[in-house]
Design a protein around this motif. Structure first.
Motif, short mmCIF file in Angstrom:
data_model
loop_
_atom_site.label_atom_id
_atom_site.label_comp_id
_atom_site.label_asym_id
_atom_site.label_seq_id
_atom_site.Cartn_x
_atom_site.Cartn_y
_atom_site.Cartn_z
N GLU A 66 -34.81 5.74 31.01
CA GLU A 66 -33.47 6.28 31.20
C GLU A 66 -32.70 6.32 29.88
O GLU A 66 -31.92 7.24 29.63
CB GLU A 66 -32.71 5.45 32.23
CG GLU A 66 -31.34 5.98 32.56
CD GLU A 66 -30.61 5.15 33.60
OE1 GLU A 66 -29.44 5.45 33.89
OE2 GLU A 66 -31.23 4.20 34.13
N ASP A 67 -32.93 5.31 29.03
CA ASP A 67 -32.27 5.30 27.71
C ASP A 67 -32.81 6.43 26.83
O ASP A 67 -32.06 7.03 26.06
CB ASP A 67 -32.48 3.96 27.03
CG ASP A 67 -31.81 2.82 27.79
OD1 ASP A 67 -30.78 3.07 28.44
OD2 ASP A 67 -32.33 1.68 27.73
N LEU A 68 -34.10 6.70 26.94
CA LEU A 68 -34.68 7.79 26.14
C LEU A 68 -34.20 9.15 26.62
O LEU A 68 -34.10 10.09 25.82
CB LEU A 68 -36.21 7.74 26.22
CG LEU A 68 -36.91 6.55 25.58
CD1 LEU A 68 -38.42 6.71 25.69
CD2 LEU A 68 -36.50 6.38 24.12
N ASN A 69 -33.90 9.26 27.91
CA ASN A 69 -33.45 10.54 28.46
C ASN A 69 -32.08 10.96 27.93
O ASN A 69 -31.66 12.11 28.13
CB ASN A 69 -33.42 10.48 29.98
CG ASN A 69 -34.81 10.35 30.58
OD1 ASN A 69 -35.80 10.70 29.94
ND2 ASN A 69 -34.89 9.84 31.79
N LYS A 70 -31.38 10.05 27.27
CA LYS A 70 -30.08 10.38 26.68
C LYS A 70 -30.22 11.08 25.33
O LYS A 70 -29.20 11.41 24.70
CB LYS A 70 -29.24 9.10 26.52
CG LYS A 70 -28.94 8.39 27.83
CD LYS A 70 -28.16 7.11 27.58
CE LYS A 70 -27.89 6.37 28.88
NZ LYS A 70 -27.16 5.10 28.65
N TRP A 71 -31.46 11.29 24.89
CA TRP A 71 -31.72 11.90 23.60
C TRP A 71 -32.66 13.09 23.77
O TRP A 71 -33.43 13.15 24.71
CB TRP A 71 -32.35 10.89 22.64
CG TRP A 71 -31.43 9.76 22.31
CD1 TRP A 71 -31.11 8.70 23.11
CD2 TRP A 71 -30.71 9.57 21.10
NE1 TRP A 71 -30.23 7.87 22.47
CE2 TRP A 71 -29.97 8.37 21.24
CE3 TRP A 71 -30.62 10.30 19.92
CZ2 TRP A 71 -29.14 7.90 20.22
CZ3 TRP A 71 -29.81 9.83 18.90
CH2 TRP A 71 -29.07 8.64 19.06
N VAL A 72 -32.58 14.01 22.84
CA VAL A 72 -33.47 15.18 22.81
C VAL A 72 -34.11 15.25 21.43
O VAL A 72 -33.50 14.85 20.43
CB VAL A 72 -32.72 16.48 23.14
CG1 VAL A 72 -32.24 16.48 24.57
CG2 VAL A 72 -31.54 16.68 22.19
N ILE A 73 -35.32 15.76 21.38
CA ILE A 73 -36.03 15.92 20.11
C ILE A 73 -36.29 17.39 19.87
O ILE A 73 -36.40 18.18 20.81
CB ILE A 73 -37.36 15.12 20.11
CG1 ILE A 73 -38.24 15.55 21.29
CG2 ILE A 73 -37.09 13.63 20.14
CD1 ILE A 73 -39.60 14.88 21.32
N SER A 74 -36.40 17.76 18.62
CA SER A 74 -36.66 19.16 18.25
C SER A 74 -37.36 19.18 16.90
O SER A 74 -37.37 18.18 16.16
CB SER A 74 -35.36 19.96 18.19
OG SER A 74 -34.48 19.42 17.21
#
Length: 300
Positions: free
Chosen positions: A108-116
């Motif tokens: 859930e903590d990782l879902n607060k971030w996006v990668i590109s």
């Protein structure tokens, strides 16, 4: 329903007109499969001919459930507002010396971030994110590739980034970070010796300010040990569209206009990279008295 979507679309539904934002928050779950903005399209590629509303899921039950969720969020926000800023008492807020903004202990903590990466412009760099050992950190890793895509337009390539999602309140209202009580960004990381750029994105008032950001370098030393990095906000410099501006000014902490925080690697060195982040927080360093590290020019 399709007619309603077309009418709202024609009335600047996606553009930002204030009276349509409330409708967007209610119809958002119904249009979850459609795009409210045009994504990047490589030069020479055929545009999509399918209309946005043709992929929409018109579910009445889904809309009601979404409305209940938003009302619950509004109730919690009202409760926190009456209690004090951020849900804390005023006395506790004034004496606060440190604050943890993000820590990584679950998916859930990782879902607060996006990668590109530069794949968006036709590049070949790869980036991934997952939980580290014992679920105690975020592990950002991948491969940097500076090969320029052969599309006749792109001149530079080779970057990967990680960026936090903008905080959203009830009914899709924008929420801002208030960092006015702090003067330093505080991180606990473990890198591989490669440099990173830490970026603070703000909420633009005008459309031409959408590429404005404040940046500073983060140098990792590599090795098996964790390091705690302090980055004073007075060191962050202002840039727009990738160019450092002559007209520099300090980060306006009292404006509470921060939207997202990001990390970017683009050191023009092909090969693998890795960065572990335990937490990201704020610090009120009383020993740091510098207001701004760069020369400010007076306008004539």
């Amino acid at each position: 329903m399709a007619l309603a979507v077309m009418l709202l679309d024609g009335a600047s539904f996606h553009g930002g007109c204030c009276r349509h934002r409330a409708l967007l928050s209610l119809l958002g779950p119904l249009l979850s499969n459609s795009k409210s903005y045009s994504s990047y399209r490589r030069p020479g590629a055929e545009p999509k001919k399918k209309l946005s509303w043709q992929n929409a899921d018109f579910s009445f039950k889904k809309g009601i459930d979404h409305l209940k969720t938003q009302l619950s969020l509004l109730k919690n926000e009202t409760k926190d507002y009456l209690q004090g800023p951020g849900g804390h008492a005023l006395g506790q807020q004034a004496l606060e010396q440190t604050r943890v903004l993000w820590q990584f202990r679950s998916q859930e903590d990782l879902n607060k971030w996006v990668i590109s990466s530069d794949v968006e412009i036709g590049g070949k760099s790869k980036v991934y994110i997952k939980l580290g050992r014992n679920n105690q950190a975020a592990l950002l890793y991948g491969t940097l590739n500076t090969e320029v895509p052969r599309d006749g337009e792109t001149k530079y390539s080779g970057y990967c980034s990680m960026r936090s999602k903008p905080a959203v309140g009830s009914f899709n209202r924008k929420k801002y970070y208030d960092w006015s009580n702090f003067n330093t960004l505080y991180l606990r990381v473990r890198g591989d010796g490669r440099p990173w750029m830490v970026n603070i994105y703000t909420d633009p008032y005008f459309s031409h300010q959408k590429d404005d950001l404040y940046s500073y370098f983060m140098f990792t030393r590599g090795g098996p040990y964790w390091e705690e990095i302090k980055m004073p906000f007075s060191k962050f410099f202002f840039s727009s569209q990738g160019r450092v501006q002559d007209n520099q000014h300090p980060v306006w902490l009292d404006k509470a206009s921060f939207l997202t925080l990001g990390f970017t690697i683009g050191d023009k060195v092909d090969g693998p990279f890795q960065l572990e982040i335990d937490f990201i927080g704020l610090l009120n360093d009383r020993a740091h008295r510098e207001e701004f590290a760069y020369e400010i020019y007076d306008k004539n």
